[in-house]
Design a protein around this motif. Structure first.
Motif, mmCIF file in Angstrom:
data_model
loop_
_atom_site.group_PDB
_atom_site.id
_atom_site.type_symbol
_atom_site.label_atom_id
_atom_site.label_comp_id
_atom_site.label_asym_id
_atom_site.label_seq_id
_atom_site.Cartn_x
_atom_site.Cartn_y
_atom_site.Cartn_z
ATOM 1 N N PRO A 1 68.453 28.237 29.937
ATOM 2 C CA PRO A 1 67.224 28.105 31.239
ATOM 3 C C PRO A 1 68.852 28.142 32.373
ATOM 4 N N SER A 2 67.663 27.887 33.576
ATOM 5 C CA SER A 2 68.091 28.554 34.888
ATOM 6 C C SER A 2 69.374 29.276 35.046
ATOM 7 N N SER A 3 69.281 30.866 34.329
ATOM 8 C CA SER A 3 70.703 31.588 34.426
ATOM 9 C C SER A 3 71.817 31.281 34.278
ATOM 10 N N GLN A 4 71.556 30.185 32.628
ATOM 11 C CA GLN A 4 72.733 29.165 32.844
ATOM 12 C C GLN A 4 73.631 30.257 31.553
ATOM 13 N N LEU A 5 73.462 31.180 31.882
ATOM 14 C CA LEU A 5 74.304 32.897 30.786
ATOM 15 C C LEU A 5 73.943 33.861 31.825
ATOM 16 N N TYR A 6 72.054 34.548 31.278
ATOM 17 C CA TYR A 6 72.388 35.815 33.015
ATOM 18 C C TYR A 6 71.664 35.198 33.497
ATOM 19 N N GLY A 7 71.456 35.828 34.884
ATOM 20 C CA GLY A 7 70.631 35.970 35.960
ATOM 21 C C GLY A 7 69.385 37.019 35.680
ATOM 22 N N ASP A 8 68.421 37.380 36.907
ATOM 23 C CA ASP A 8 67.706 37.408 36.825
ATOM 24 C C ASP A 8 67.923 39.027 36.769
ATOM 25 N N LYS A 9 68.995 39.718 37.140
ATOM 26 C CA LYS A 9 69.520 41.441 37.476
ATOM 27 C C LYS A 9 70.016 41.330 35.769
ATOM 28 N N GLN B 1 69.129 37.274 22.680
ATOM 29 C CA GLN B 1 67.968 38.186 21.285
ATOM 30 C C GLN B 1 66.278 37.840 22.093
ATOM 31 N N LEU B 2 66.676 36.890 22.810
ATOM 32 C CA LEU B 2 65.021 36.879 23.718
ATOM 33 C C LEU B 2 64.809 36.403 25.003
ATOM 34 N N ILE B 3 64.290 37.115 25.745
ATOM 35 C CA ILE B 3 64.493 37.204 27.320
ATOM 36 C C ILE B 3 63.194 37.092 27.737
ATOM 37 N N ALA B 4 62.376 37.148 28.758
ATOM 38 C CA ALA B 4 61.216 36.461 29.208
ATOM 39 C C ALA B 4 60.584 36.801 30.662
ATOM 40 N N PRO B 5 61.508 37.994 31.599
ATOM 41 C CA PRO B 5 61.249 38.594 32.759
ATOM 42 C C PRO B 5 59.719 38.436 33.358
ATOM 43 N N SER B 6 59.369 38.599 34.501
ATOM 44 C CA SER B 6 58.088 38.668 35.265
ATOM 45 C C SER B 6 58.106 40.549 34.511
ATOM 46 N N ALA B 7 56.578 40.219 34.585
ATOM 47 C CA ALA B 7 56.306 41.921 34.208
ATOM 48 C C ALA B 7 56.450 42.815 34.962
ATOM 49 N N THR B 8 56.867 42.527 36.141
ATOM 50 C CA THR B 8 57.497 44.084 37.134
ATOM 51 C C THR B 8 58.919 44.049 37.098
ATOM 52 N N LYS B 9 59.241 42.931 36.494
ATOM 53 C CA LYS B 9 60.366 43.190 35.855
ATOM 54 C C LYS B 9 61.658 45.005 34.945
ATOM 55 N N LEU B 10 59.552 45.062 34.619
ATOM 56 C CA LEU B 10 60.015 46.529 33.446
ATOM 57 C C LEU B 10 58.700 47.908 33.826
ATOM 58 N N SER C 1 40.957 33.631 45.445
ATOM 59 C CA SER C 1 40.861 34.747 45.519
ATOM 60 C C SER C 1 40.813 35.118 44.100
ATOM 61 N N GLY C 2 42.413 34.520 43.431
ATOM 62 C CA GLY C 2 43.213 35.579 41.868
ATOM 63 C C GLY C 2 42.862 37.212 41.894
ATOM 64 N N HIS C 3 43.475 37.000 42.666
ATOM 65 C CA HIS C 3 43.332 38.887 43.020
ATOM 66 C C HIS C 3 44.477 39.245 42.484
ATOM 67 N N GLY C 4 45.624 38.309 41.571
ATOM 68 C CA GLY C 4 46.301 39.729 41.266
ATOM 69 C C GLY C 4 47.008 38.311 40.360
ATOM 70 N N ARG C 5 47.998 38.988 39.790
ATOM 71 C CA ARG C 5 48.460 37.890 38.854
ATOM 72 C C ARG C 5 50.309 37.646 38.515
ATOM 73 N N ILE C 6 51.069 36.655 38.181
ATOM 74 C CA ILE C 6 52.380 36.620 37.827
ATOM 75 C C ILE C 6 52.084 36.270 36.667
ATOM 76 N N ASP C 7 52.453 37.341 35.583
ATOM 77 C CA ASP C 7 53.234 36.518 34.386
ATOM 78 C C ASP C 7 54.856 37.312 34.308
ATOM 79 N N TYR C 8 54.228 36.678 32.670
ATOM 80 C CA TYR C 8 55.941 37.185 32.041
ATOM 81 C C TYR C 8 55.888 38.149 30.576
ATOM 82 N N VAL C 9 57.136 38.504 30.339
ATOM 83 C CA VAL C 9 56.826 39.247 28.827
ATOM 84 C C VAL C 9 57.982 39.153 27.858
ATOM 85 N N VAL C 10 56.964 37.526 27.052
ATOM 86 C CA VAL C 10 58.380 37.789 26.068
ATOM 87 C C VAL C 10 59.395 38.865 25.456
#
Length: 342
Positions: free
Chosen positions: A79-87, A99-108, A243-252
């Protein structure tokens, strides 16, 4: 004659040593053959704390897969970028270093523009509608769309729907946004969203938002209830619009080389454990956001307004320019499927 016997004796000794060595080697091979196989190591890297829904779900997946496979898999969670950071984590996955990551959908979005779907304003009718879309035909099609890039989506892990806050005035109708300036994450859709409302936008790193609001660099921001609560934005904002106008979600995501190395039975087990971990993550995210919403209401620091159906329809009308610009980029089939999911 004596010399002949000496030669025969040396030959017999050599033959005996060879047979002994062969016997020892055979025993070693046999021992290796009957020994236990080494477990398949699965490295799961993510960038948030273990206490978050994503962090807890990663640990739940580890627990499930190790237990149900009887030790056939070993899951190492970082967790917490111990191995790799966001970029770095996406390239690390593509190289099969994890073998597994869970970035924000917008990173894709750079791999498939359709992942901008989560930013499209007032698209999903509710959290549950978003979940149904993710689990349905088009949500699953999106997960599979990255295979040519060496990645396969296994699940959608939601963080939550976004809501507006600001320090100037209640935001009830589209015209109330005119002249205000909002912090955004990077992304063309978000800039267009505020442009359609007559407001300005500025990309500011998540960790710098509180100070930007405090210093009036921007008037407002958009975020999940939990982020608004835990980042203490109520201390530097006066109004919140539910408002629930948009989302912040992750993709495994997993690596396709790794995935294709598994047997059908292993893939089935992996998928079952991921499904169970996903249900767990969604429950945690829903509970955490609801608890934070209660905290914000009870704090008394924010004037809170919830959009009515009529208000929401007015915003949908105001957002037509955003849809005109991005529907073809994202894909009309995805937009229509998301909009029609209730």
């Amino acid at each position: 004659m004596k010399k002949v016997w000496q030669i025969l004796l040396v030959g017999l000794l050599a033959l005996g040593l060879a047979l002994t060595a062969s016997g020892c080697g055979g025993e070693k091979k046999s021992a290796q053959g009957t020994g236990e196989k080494k477990p398949i190591v699965v490295k799961f890297s993510h960038v948030v704390a273990e206490s978050t829904p994503k962090g807890q779900a990663a640990l739940k997946f580890k627990e499930l897969l190790e237990s149900k496979s009887n030790g056939q898999f070993k899951v190492e969670v970082y967790p917490s970028s111990q191995l790799y950071g966001d970029k770095e984590e996406l390239e690390a996955l593509r190289a099969n270093n994890v073998q597994l990551i869970a970035p924000s959908a917008t990173k894709l979005v750079g791999f498939n523009p359709a992942f901008q779907l989560v930013d499209m304003p007032f698209l999903f009718a509710s959290d549950q509608a978003a979940y149904k879309f993710y689990d349905g035909e088009y949500g699953q099609k999106l997960l599979r769309s990255l295979e040519s890039q060496g990645m396969l989506g296994l699940a959608w892990w939601p963080n939550g729907s976004k809501h507006f806050t600001n320090s100037k005035r209640p935001l009830k109708r589209p015209e109330d946004f005119k002249g205000l300036k909002f912090r955004t994450q990077s992304g063309g859709v978000l800039d267009e969203q505020f442009k359609a409302l007559g407001a300005g936008s500025q990309t500011i790193a998540f960790g710098e938002v509180y100070v930007a609001l405090q210093n009036k660099t921007v008037d407002g921001q958009e975020n999940t209830f939990n982020n608004i609560d835990t980042q203490k934005y109520a201390e530097v904002q006066k109004y919140m619009t539910v408002s629930g106008h948009g989302r912040i979600d992750y993709v495994v995501l997993t690596n396709t080389t790794f995935w294709n190395s598994l047997t059908d039975e292993q893939k089935k087990l992996f998928t079952e454990c991921m499904k169970e971990a996903t249900d767990y993550e969604r429950q945690l995210a829903d509970e955490l956001n609801q608890k934070s919403f209660e905290n914000l209401k009870n704090s008394g620091k924010l004037e809170i307004y919830t959009l009515t159906d009529a208000d929401r329809q007015a915003f949908i009308e105001a957002m037509k320019p955003v849809y005109d610009k991005y529907t073809d980029k994202i894909g009309k089939e995805y937009i229509e499927a998301a909009r029609n999911t209730k």
